[in-house]
Each structure stands twice: as structure tokens, then as C-alpha cells.
Write a protein that holds these residues in place. Structure first.
Motif, mmCIF file in Angstrom:
data_model
loop_
_atom_site.group_PDB
_atom_site.id
_atom_site.type_symbol
_atom_site.label_atom_id
_atom_site.label_comp_id
_atom_site.label_asym_id
_atom_site.label_seq_id
_atom_site.Cartn_x
_atom_site.Cartn_y
_atom_site.Cartn_z
ATOM 1 N N GLY A 91 0.789 -1.225 0.000
ATOM 2 C CA GLY A 91 0.000 0.000 0.000
ATOM 3 C C GLY A 91 0.817 1.269 0.000
ATOM 4 N N GLU A 92 2.148 1.143 -0.029
ATOM 5 C CA GLU A 92 3.028 2.307 -0.001
ATOM 6 C C GLU A 92 3.993 2.350 -1.186
ATOM 7 O OE1 GLU A 92 5.081 2.393 3.707
ATOM 8 O OE2 GLU A 92 3.241 2.346 4.919
ATOM 9 N N GLN A 93 4.523 1.183 -1.552
ATOM 10 C CA GLN A 93 5.487 1.100 -2.639
ATOM 11 C C GLN A 93 4.833 0.509 -3.891
ATOM 12 O OE1 GLN A 93 8.580 2.351 -2.134
ATOM 13 N NE2 GLN A 93 7.956 2.815 -0.038
ATOM 14 N N ASP A 94 5.289 0.969 -5.071
ATOM 15 C CA ASP A 94 4.790 0.403 -6.321
ATOM 16 C C ASP A 94 5.086 -1.089 -6.373
ATOM 17 O OD1 ASP A 94 3.881 2.840 -7.206
ATOM 18 O OD2 ASP A 94 5.642 3.259 -8.448
ATOM 19 N N SER A 95 4.119 -1.858 -6.806
ATOM 20 C CA SER A 95 4.268 -3.297 -6.952
ATOM 21 C C SER A 95 4.050 -3.649 -8.422
ATOM 22 C CB SER A 95 3.261 -4.038 -6.058
ATOM 23 O OG SER A 95 3.353 -5.437 -6.234
ATOM 24 N N ILE A 96 5.154 -3.824 -9.160
ATOM 25 C CA ILE A 96 5.079 -4.198 -10.566
ATOM 26 C C ILE A 96 5.886 -5.472 -10.764
ATOM 27 C CG2 ILE A 96 4.671 -1.847 -11.374
ATOM 28 C CD1 ILE A 96 7.596 -1.645 -12.069
ATOM 29 N N PHE A 97 5.905 -5.988 -11.980
ATOM 30 C CA PHE A 97 6.567 -7.264 -12.211
ATOM 31 C C PHE A 97 8.043 -7.221 -11.831
ATOM 32 C CE2 PHE A 97 3.441 -9.975 -13.638
ATOM 33 C CZ PHE A 97 2.654 -9.423 -14.629
ATOM 34 N N HIS A 98 8.500 -8.304 -11.206
ATOM 35 C CA HIS A 98 9.913 -8.404 -10.866
ATOM 36 C C HIS A 98 10.766 -8.331 -12.118
ATOM 37 C CE1 HIS A 98 9.187 -9.374 -6.720
ATOM 38 N NE2 HIS A 98 8.423 -10.389 -7.035
ATOM 39 N N GLU A 99 11.873 -7.596 -12.018
ATOM 40 C CA GLU A 99 12.798 -7.524 -13.145
ATOM 41 C C GLU A 99 13.556 -8.833 -13.322
ATOM 42 O OE1 GLU A 99 16.479 -4.735 -14.791
ATOM 43 O OE2 GLU A 99 15.482 -4.281 -12.893
ATOM 44 N N PHE A 100 13.785 -9.549 -12.213
ATOM 45 C CA PHE A 100 14.514 -10.814 -12.263
ATOM 46 C C PHE A 100 13.750 -11.873 -11.475
ATOM 47 C CE2 PHE A 100 17.666 -7.439 -12.606
ATOM 48 C CZ PHE A 100 18.360 -7.826 -13.750
ATOM 49 N N ASN A 101 13.949 -13.148 -11.869
ATOM 50 C CA ASN A 101 13.330 -14.228 -11.111
ATOM 51 C C ASN A 101 14.232 -14.626 -9.956
ATOM 52 O OD1 ASN A 101 15.380 -15.709 -12.269
ATOM 53 N ND2 ASN A 101 14.059 -17.324 -13.050
ATOM 54 N N GLY A 102 13.854 -15.687 -9.239
ATOM 55 C CA GLY A 102 14.608 -16.081 -8.071
ATOM 56 C C GLY A 102 16.023 -16.537 -8.364
ATOM 57 N N GLU A 103 16.313 -16.919 -9.625
ATOM 58 C CA GLU A 103 17.650 -17.380 -9.999
ATOM 59 C C GLU A 103 18.482 -16.276 -10.642
ATOM 60 O OE1 GLU A 103 16.956 -20.725 -12.474
ATOM 61 O OE2 GLU A 103 16.254 -22.012 -10.835
ATOM 62 N N GLY A 104 17.974 -15.062 -10.662
ATOM 63 C CA GLY A 104 18.731 -13.950 -11.216
ATOM 64 C C GLY A 104 18.552 -13.729 -12.699
ATOM 65 N N HIS A 105 17.655 -14.485 -13.332
ATOM 66 C CA HIS A 105 17.398 -14.311 -14.755
ATOM 67 C C HIS A 105 16.345 -13.223 -14.963
ATOM 68 C CE1 HIS A 105 19.795 -17.803 -15.486
ATOM 69 N NE2 HIS A 105 18.969 -18.598 -14.807
ATOM 70 N N ARG A 106 16.509 -12.433 -16.025
ATOM 71 C CA ARG A 106 15.554 -11.363 -16.307
ATOM 72 C C ARG A 106 14.166 -11.957 -16.532
ATOM 73 N NH1 ARG A 106 15.877 -6.122 -17.676
ATOM 74 N NH2 ARG A 106 18.138 -6.193 -17.839
ATOM 75 N N HIS A 107 13.181 -11.342 -15.959
ATOM 76 C CA HIS A 107 11.810 -11.850 -16.032
ATOM 77 C C HIS A 107 10.937 -10.940 -16.890
ATOM 78 C CE1 HIS A 107 7.770 -12.717 -13.819
ATOM 79 N NE2 HIS A 107 7.858 -13.396 -14.942
ATOM 80 N N MET A 108 10.612 -9.763 -16.382
ATOM 81 C CA MET A 108 9.701 -8.868 -17.089
ATOM 82 C C MET A 108 10.356 -7.514 -17.305
ATOM 83 S SD MET A 108 6.588 -9.114 -18.337
ATOM 84 C CE MET A 108 5.702 -10.297 -17.320
ATOM 85 N N GLU A 109 10.274 -7.028 -18.532
ATOM 86 C CA GLU A 109 10.893 -5.755 -18.897
ATOM 87 C C GLU A 109 9.830 -4.846 -19.504
ATOM 88 O OE1 GLU A 109 14.374 -4.168 -22.006
ATOM 89 O OE2 GLU A 109 13.858 -6.304 -21.872
ATOM 90 N N TYR A 110 9.673 -3.664 -18.939
ATOM 91 C CA TYR A 110 8.708 -2.713 -19.469
ATOM 92 C C TYR A 110 9.303 -2.002 -20.689
ATOM 93 C CZ TYR A 110 5.402 -3.243 -15.639
ATOM 94 O OH TYR A 110 4.469 -3.748 -14.774
ATOM 95 N N LEU A 111 8.565 -2.021 -21.805
ATOM 96 C CA LEU A 111 9.058 -1.445 -23.053
ATOM 97 C C LEU A 111 8.416 -0.099 -23.369
ATOM 98 C CD1 LEU A 111 8.968 -4.674 -25.265
ATOM 99 C CD2 LEU A 111 10.908 -3.749 -23.972
ATOM 100 N N ALA A 112 7.148 0.048 -23.056
ATOM 101 C CA ALA A 112 6.432 1.291 -23.371
ATOM 102 C C ALA A 112 5.319 1.506 -22.352
ATOM 103 C CB ALA A 112 5.845 1.239 -24.776
ATOM 104 N N ASP A 113 5.171 2.726 -21.900
ATOM 105 C CA ASP A 113 4.131 3.087 -20.943
ATOM 106 C C ASP A 113 3.067 3.899 -21.678
ATOM 107 O OD1 ASP A 113 2.543 3.855 -18.862
ATOM 108 O OD2 ASP A 113 4.110 4.849 -17.713
ATOM 109 N N HIS A 114 1.842 3.412 -21.661
ATOM 110 C CA HIS A 114 0.747 4.103 -22.357
ATOM 111 C C HIS A 114 -0.034 5.037 -21.444
ATOM 112 C CE1 HIS A 114 1.473 1.698 -25.906
ATOM 113 N NE2 HIS A 114 1.397 0.601 -25.192
ATOM 114 N N GLY A 115 0.362 5.115 -20.175
ATOM 115 C CA GLY A 115 -0.280 6.054 -19.273
ATOM 116 C C GLY A 115 -1.407 5.439 -18.471
ATOM 117 N N GLN A 116 -2.171 6.315 -17.815
ATOM 118 C CA GLN A 116 -3.252 5.887 -16.929
ATOM 119 C C GLN A 116 -4.595 6.395 -17.455
ATOM 120 O OE1 GLN A 116 -0.360 7.550 -15.523
ATOM 121 N NE2 GLN A 116 0.498 5.470 -15.477
ATOM 122 N N PHE A 117 -5.654 5.657 -17.103
ATOM 123 C CA PHE A 117 -6.979 5.936 -17.651
ATOM 124 C C PHE A 117 -8.026 5.821 -16.547
ATOM 125 C CE2 PHE A 117 -4.167 4.062 -20.744
ATOM 126 C CZ PHE A 117 -4.344 4.815 -21.891
#
Length: 224
Positions: free
Chosen positions: A157-183
Motif C-alpha cells: 500500500g506504499e510502494q509500487d508493486s510491478i513485475f519483478h525484473e529478475f526471477n529467483g535465480e537472477g534471470h531477467r523476467h519482465m521488462e517494461y518497453l512502453a508506458d501508455h499512461g493511466q486511464f
């Protein structure tokens, strides 16, 4: 502060639906603070609705909060909308965020279905809590994350919670490419048109229908 639109009911944020109100009643109590309510509702949506990206539909009803509850499974946008509707019902302003992301750990089946590891129109929700907007992403349920070998996203409820950049083994997981804004409401045409452009093999341009019905009914099983 924030626009009244972020508290309004819409076709998609349909918080007057009995199922939405019933889930709220089971999850929060009047004496809880806005932050406590938002946290409780986040986990109710994250783990109460199974993540399944194959159920995408070009019908507007499928992106509503009530439909998400009726189906019991859905993907990022409807789950975010459901959390937003629950929060709006409880007086917490909410708005939908959209972004394009690249999933480096996507299952072979999902990449084959999409013909891409780029996911357009990934949805998250922003909640106005204690004077600030906070991002929450209730898409991946805990059981799915366990099978994928990643920690489920927590929300305080205080910090942004978005997809982890890396998984538990240190491999890249989710990368944000483009932000379309809020609606303040679901931009349905924008979402469907973007999906049609990115994955033309999935949707009929004339009827705006998902063309691979067998894939729609396939349960998402990530690689081990």
C-alpha cells in the motif's frame, strides 16, 4: 487531489454488481484504513482469480470486474479492473495503467500462441492511498508463481508493486518497453486495436473476435 472519475462506476468498473460487493464484504471491514483495505483487496484478487492469458476476448464485457469474478480466471487487465472496482466501491480512487512488456521467461506455448514474447497492453492498477498514487499488479496468482519459480508480487500500500525484473535465480523476467499512461476507464477500442495490430493472427479484423478458439480454452502452464 484526484478526479471524481477515479471513484465512478462504469461499464467496466461495475462495482454495483452483487458479486463485486460480495467479495468486498468478505474481504474488508468498515474500521479498516484505506491502506489496509487496498492490501486485503489486492491479495483477494491476486490469489482468488487464476491467471489465464488465453481467455482474452474482443467482447467489452470480458474486461469488466463482474465478468472477471464470474469466470474465476482472467489476465492482467480484467484482474486490475476488478481490484480497481473493489477499491472504488470502498472510496479509494483507482485508475488503470497500460504498458507493453517483454516476458523473458514466457512459456513456449504462450510464445507460440502469440508468436511473440512481447505482451502489448499489460494492465496494472494505480490506487490513491494516503496522498499518493501507488501501482499494484495483481495478475499472477501465488500458485502460478510457485510453478514458475518466481516470488509472487507483494503489495504494502506504499510502494509500487510491478513485475519483478529478475526471477529467483537472477534471470531477467519482465521488462517494461512502453508506458501508455493511466486511464479513468478501460480504453476498450485502444486495447483491442493494439492487440489486433500486434497479433493479427489471433483476431478477425472484421468481427474483432479471437480466431483460435482452442487456444482460448487452454490453461496456461509455464515451463518448469
Amino acid at each position: 487531489m484526484t478526479s471524481q472519475n477515479y471513484l465512478s462506476e462504469t461499464e467496466f468498473f461495475d462495482f454495483q454488481h452483487p458479486l463485486v460487493q460480495q467479495l468486498s464484504a468478505r474481504t474488508v471491514t468498515p474500521e479498516m484504513s484505506d491502506k489496509q483495505k487496498a492490501i486485503a483487496l489486492y491479495y483477494a484478487v491476486r490469489d482468488g482469480i487464476r491467471y489465464n492469458p488465453y481467455v482474452f476476448s474482443a467482447e467489452s464485457k470480458s474486461l469488466s470486474a463482474s465478468h472477471c469474478l464470474e469466470a474465476g480466471q482472467s489476465y492482467c487487465i480484467p484482474k486490475a479492473v476488478l481490484l480497481g472496482a473493489l477499491c472504488r466501491f470502498n472510496g479509494i480512487p483507482a485508475r488503470l495503467g497500460l504498458a507493453d512488456v517483454k516476458n523473458h521467461l514466457s512459456s513456449e506455448a504462450l510464445v507460440k500462441w502469440l508468436r511473440s514474447d512481447v505482451f502489448v497492453m499489460h494492465g496494472y492498477i494505480e490506487l490513491y492511498i494516503d496522498g499518493q498514487w501507488v501501482k499494484a499488479t495483481p495478475a499472477f496468482d501465488a500458485k502460478l508463481c510457485e510453478r514458475m519459480g518466481v516470488e509472487p508480487l507483494e503489495f504494502d500500500g506504499e510502494q509500487d508493486s510491478i513485475f519483478h525484473e529478475f526471477n529467483g535465480e537472477g534471470h531477467r523476467h519482465m521488462e517494461y518497453l512502453a508506458d501508455h499512461g493511466q486511464f479513468d476507464d478501460v480504453p476498450f477500442d485502444f486495447i483491442v486495436d493494439s492487440v489486433m495490430q500486434a497479433y493479427p493472427h489471433l483476431i478477425s479484423a472484421d468481427k474483432r473476435e479471437v480466431t483460435d478458439q482452442q487456444s482460448k480454452d487452454t490453461v496456461f502452464e509455464p515451463n518448469a
